[in-house]
Enzyme design. Structure first.
Site, PDB file in Angstrom:
ATOM      1  N   HIS A 129       0.851  -1.188   0.000  1.00 33.98           N
ATOM      2  CA  HIS A 129       0.000   0.000   0.000  1.00 33.98           C
ATOM      3  C   HIS A 129       0.888   1.240   0.000  1.00 33.98           C
ATOM      4  O   HIS A 129       1.640   1.472   0.954  1.00 33.98           O
ATOM      5  CB  HIS A 129      -0.907   0.013   1.232  1.00 33.98           C
ATOM      6  CG  HIS A 129      -2.002  -1.006   1.183  1.00 33.98           C
ATOM      7  ND1 HIS A 129      -2.365  -1.766   2.270  1.00 33.98           N
ATOM      8  CD2 HIS A 129      -2.811  -1.389   0.168  1.00 33.98           C
ATOM      9  CE1 HIS A 129      -3.360  -2.561   1.927  1.00 33.98           C
ATOM     10  NE2 HIS A 129      -3.639  -2.357   0.662  1.00 33.98           N
ATOM     11  N   TYR A 164       3.862   0.312   4.903  1.00 30.42           N
ATOM     12  CA  TYR A 164       4.455  -0.869   5.551  1.00 30.42           C
ATOM     13  C   TYR A 164       3.560  -2.105   5.489  1.00 30.42           C
ATOM     14  O   TYR A 164       3.406  -2.814   6.475  1.00 30.42           O
ATOM     15  CB  TYR A 164       4.820  -0.581   7.015  1.00 30.42           C
ATOM     16  CG  TYR A 164       5.542   0.717   7.255  1.00 30.42           C
ATOM     17  CD1 TYR A 164       6.545   1.173   6.387  1.00 30.42           C
ATOM     18  CD2 TYR A 164       5.249   1.516   8.353  1.00 30.42           C
ATOM     19  CE1 TYR A 164       7.221   2.365   6.610  1.00 30.42           C
ATOM     20  CE2 TYR A 164       5.922   2.710   8.586  1.00 30.42           C
ATOM     21  CZ  TYR A 164       6.895   3.132   7.707  1.00 30.42           C
ATOM     22  OH  TYR A 164       7.556   4.311   7.926  1.00 30.42           O
ATOM     23  N   HIS A 165       2.992  -2.391   4.312  1.00 29.13           N
ATOM     24  CA  HIS A 165       2.116  -3.552   4.156  1.00 29.13           C
ATOM     25  C   HIS A 165       2.559  -4.465   3.011  1.00 29.13           C
ATOM     26  O   HIS A 165       1.742  -4.836   2.164  1.00 29.13           O
ATOM     27  CB  HIS A 165       0.670  -3.113   3.886  1.00 29.13           C
ATOM     28  CG  HIS A 165       0.033  -2.355   4.990  1.00 29.13           C
ATOM     29  ND1 HIS A 165      -1.101  -1.578   4.814  1.00 29.13           N
ATOM     30  CD2 HIS A 165       0.354  -2.239   6.303  1.00 29.13           C
ATOM     31  CE1 HIS A 165      -1.439  -1.011   5.967  1.00 29.13           C
ATOM     32  NE2 HIS A 165      -0.578  -1.410   6.881  1.00 29.13           N
ATOM     33  N   PRO A 166       3.817  -4.892   2.927  1.00 29.39           N
ATOM     34  CA  PRO A 166       4.207  -5.782   1.827  1.00 29.39           C
ATOM     35  C   PRO A 166       3.467  -7.114   1.909  1.00 29.39           C
ATOM     36  O   PRO A 166       3.221  -7.642   2.989  1.00 29.39           O
ATOM     37  CB  PRO A 166       5.712  -5.959   2.028  1.00 29.39           C
ATOM     38  CG  PRO A 166       5.949  -5.689   3.484  1.00 29.39           C
ATOM     39  CD  PRO A 166       4.947  -4.641   3.853  1.00 29.39           C
TER      40      PRO A 166
END
Length: 588
Positions: free
Chosen positions: A342, A525-527
């Site tokens: 994101h 920070y949503h890999p």
């Protein structure tokens, strides 16, 4: 004028006081400071779980409920015996600290952001990134999971995952959508401010979406808004006011479950293969742990760690492995591909109102610098006031999560589900990772693209490290939506409620275009997605709908890397759900 929101008919009702409070987790939080003794390893285990984060921590808790089941949980990082992990506001201190963070960075030339390299914080501590994240609880939307099922992943539609979301949580809401008594404490927001109320109403009216009490209660089918709405974030906190990472339930039971071994400070080098069968793990080449006949190794090291272990083990595309000097043991081209994240734009708006910038900005600066600067922090009357407020009431700035208000909004009315998410913060920052508060009063209306089309990859390097190539904004749809998201943020700021307090964008660009978006965009920070779930007919799939690695026996992946497409919103709660479903699959 102050605005106080009570409840919208679209939201869940609050539970009665007893249910709303949930069960205390204070003893478990305190037990986090009791050292975990390194266990004498068994000759073999029924399950070896690699990674004690959002997925692995919950999976170990569930599987070890059976006393006959021998479970080894391996975590590369240290024990979570620090207040930086447990006191909510100190997430900013843990992020960017090598003791708790893997300190990963993206590859600038392949970032898609005008050559900029971004920090990608990932938890290197018991609890993984659930010990570092912003404590925000979002499930995603029914549209996300129904899309997974439509792509050939039977058993992953919204109706299938909902029981697992409920089983995971202990939430302060009544209604069929929410759960009570589960291991993950969820709390309702307590820091309701005039500024947050103004922005929430402004966003609701400018974007044409309802104000609701709980985002989870409009995520499913049958809601007129199709998941759109504005609500205060639920937080992953216990009734005692502390973070409830996936390590907290483990601390509750680790002295009672002799069948559960927790091994911290132990990095897994690779999985041990015997033909097409996985027999265990190698711990840095010095030590090994093995599974019993019929046992399984479960990788739960996250969207970066799990594919990294597979690639080091020779599981991946043979051409890519050869370039990294690793012999291919099992051809699986999808490993490390399908990387999604994101991307957020963070416009900030100066206001004539109190914000955290001026309330706690000096304290945050001293805390970030650490060392002797703590003396200055402790000398501040504000530090004592806010500290006592947290100790006595579990409220105030010290109790706050990363963002205060969530909004799911559509960029245009013809969409099947909202495609943008706002994170409203009563503060503004400079720098990345963003830890220094500005000296003037302002708020941030961070907005991210929920379902990006852009795809990146992870590539194993000769030195054993990874090149992280997000390829942000690589499609026309993502590029247009990034620009449109900034325009919507400005439209919200022009609402009369925000103009009453002088809302004005800080350093607006001369032109809002793609080049500007590339210069200022940041990760949230949503890999996800790097061990894609899919049927055997999908050449890019790494695991099947039962999370078994294609073509191998005794190996599964259980974390957000299995997401075929990234879910709408924050990824912690969906990853815990994935682990809960995995526990059911393994038991069956």
């Amino acid at each position: 004028q102050a605005f106080v929101f009570v409840q919208d008919q679209a939201g869940c009702s609050s539970a009665d006081l007893g249910a709303a409070m949930g069960r205390s987790r204070l003893a478990a939080t305190l037990r986090a400071f009791v050292p975990i003794q390194r266990p004498a390893l068994h000759r073999e285990y029924d399950y070896i779980i690699v990674g004690a984060g959002s997925g692995g921590g919950h999976l170990a808790y569930k599987l070890s409920e059976d006393p006959s089941c021998r479970v080894l949980l391996v975590e590369a990082g240290k024990q979570d015996n620090t207040p930086w992990v447990h006191v909510p506001v100190f997430y900013f201190k843990s992020i960017g600290t090598p003791a708790y963070d893997w300190m990963l960075k993206t590859h600038g030339p392949t970032s898609g952001l005008a050559g900029r390299s971004l920090a990608w914080p990932r938890g290197k501590v018991l609890g993984g990134s659930s010990s570092l994240n912003g404590l925000l609880y979002i499930r995603g939307l029914s549209y996300d999971y129904d899309s997974w099922a439509a792509a050939g992943n039977e058993g992953w539609a919204w109706k299938d995952v909902m029981p697992h979301f409920r089983a995971c949580e202990d939430a302060p809401f009544e209604g069929p959508e929410r759960g009570h008594g589960g291991p993950m404490s969820v709390s309702e927001a307590t820091n309701i401010t005039d500024l947050a109320e103004r922005w929430s109403t402004a966003c609701s009216e400018a974007c044409g979406v309802p104000r609701i009490r709980d985002m989870s209660c409009v995520a499913g089918h049958g809601h007129e808004s199709k998941g759109a709405g504005v609500a205060y974030f639920s937080n992953i906190k216990s009734p005692d006011g502390f973070r409830c990472s996936t390590a907290i339930p483990l601390h509750e039971v680790r002295s009672k479950r002799q069948n559960l071994h927790i091994l911290c400070n132990s990095e897994v080098d690779k999985v041990l293969l015997n033909g097409e069968k996985v027999e265990g793990i190698s711990l840095g080449g010095q030590e090994a742990a093995r599974v019993a006949p019929g046992g399984e190794v479960i990788l739960a090291a996250g969207a970066i760690g799990s594919p990294h272990i597979l690639l080091r083990s020779g599981i991946g595309a043979s051409s890519a492995l050869e370039g990294a000097g690793v012999a291919c043991q099992h051809e699986l081209p999808g490993v490390g591909e399908n990387l999604q994240d994101h991307l957020q734009l963070r416009p900030k708006f100066r206001v004539n109102a109190d914000t955290l910038n001026t309330q706690v900005g000096g304290l945050v600066k001293h805390a970030v610098k650490g060392g002797l600067h703590w003396l200055n922090a402790f000398a501040s009357p504000a530090a004592w006031r806010f500290g006592l407020e947290f100790l006595l009431k579990r409220s105030g700035p010290v109790s706050m999560a990363a963002s205060q208000v969530c909004a799911f909004v559509p960029s245009r009315p013809d969409l099947p589900a909202p495609d943008l998410q706002f994170h409203f913060q009563p503060l503004s920052t400079t720098g990345t990772p963003a830890v220094y508060l500005d000296s003037f009063n302002a708020f941030t209306a961070s907005v991210c693209i929920l379902r990006p089309e852009s795809r990146g990859r992870l590539e194993l390097q000769q030195d054993g490290g990874l090149r992280i190539s997000p390829n942000y904004l690589s499609t026309k749809a993502d590029q247009d939506l990034a620009v449109r998201s900034l325009e919507i943020a400005r439209e919200v700021s022009q609402h009369p409620l925000l103009q009453e307090i002088g809302a004005e964008e800080v350093d607006p660009p001369a032109k809002t275009d793609l080049e500007h978006a590339r210069r200022v965009a940041e990760t949230i920070y949503h890999p996800a997605g790097t061990c894609k779930m899919g049927p055997s007919s999908d050449p890019d799939a790494v695991v099947d709908p039962s999370l078994r690695v294609h073509g191998l026996e005794g190996l599964r992946v259980v974390d957000c890397s299995i997401m075929p497409t990234i879910v709408s919103g924050n990824t912690h709660a969906p990853t815990v759900m994935i682990a809960d479903k995995a526990a059911s699959l393994l038991r069956s």
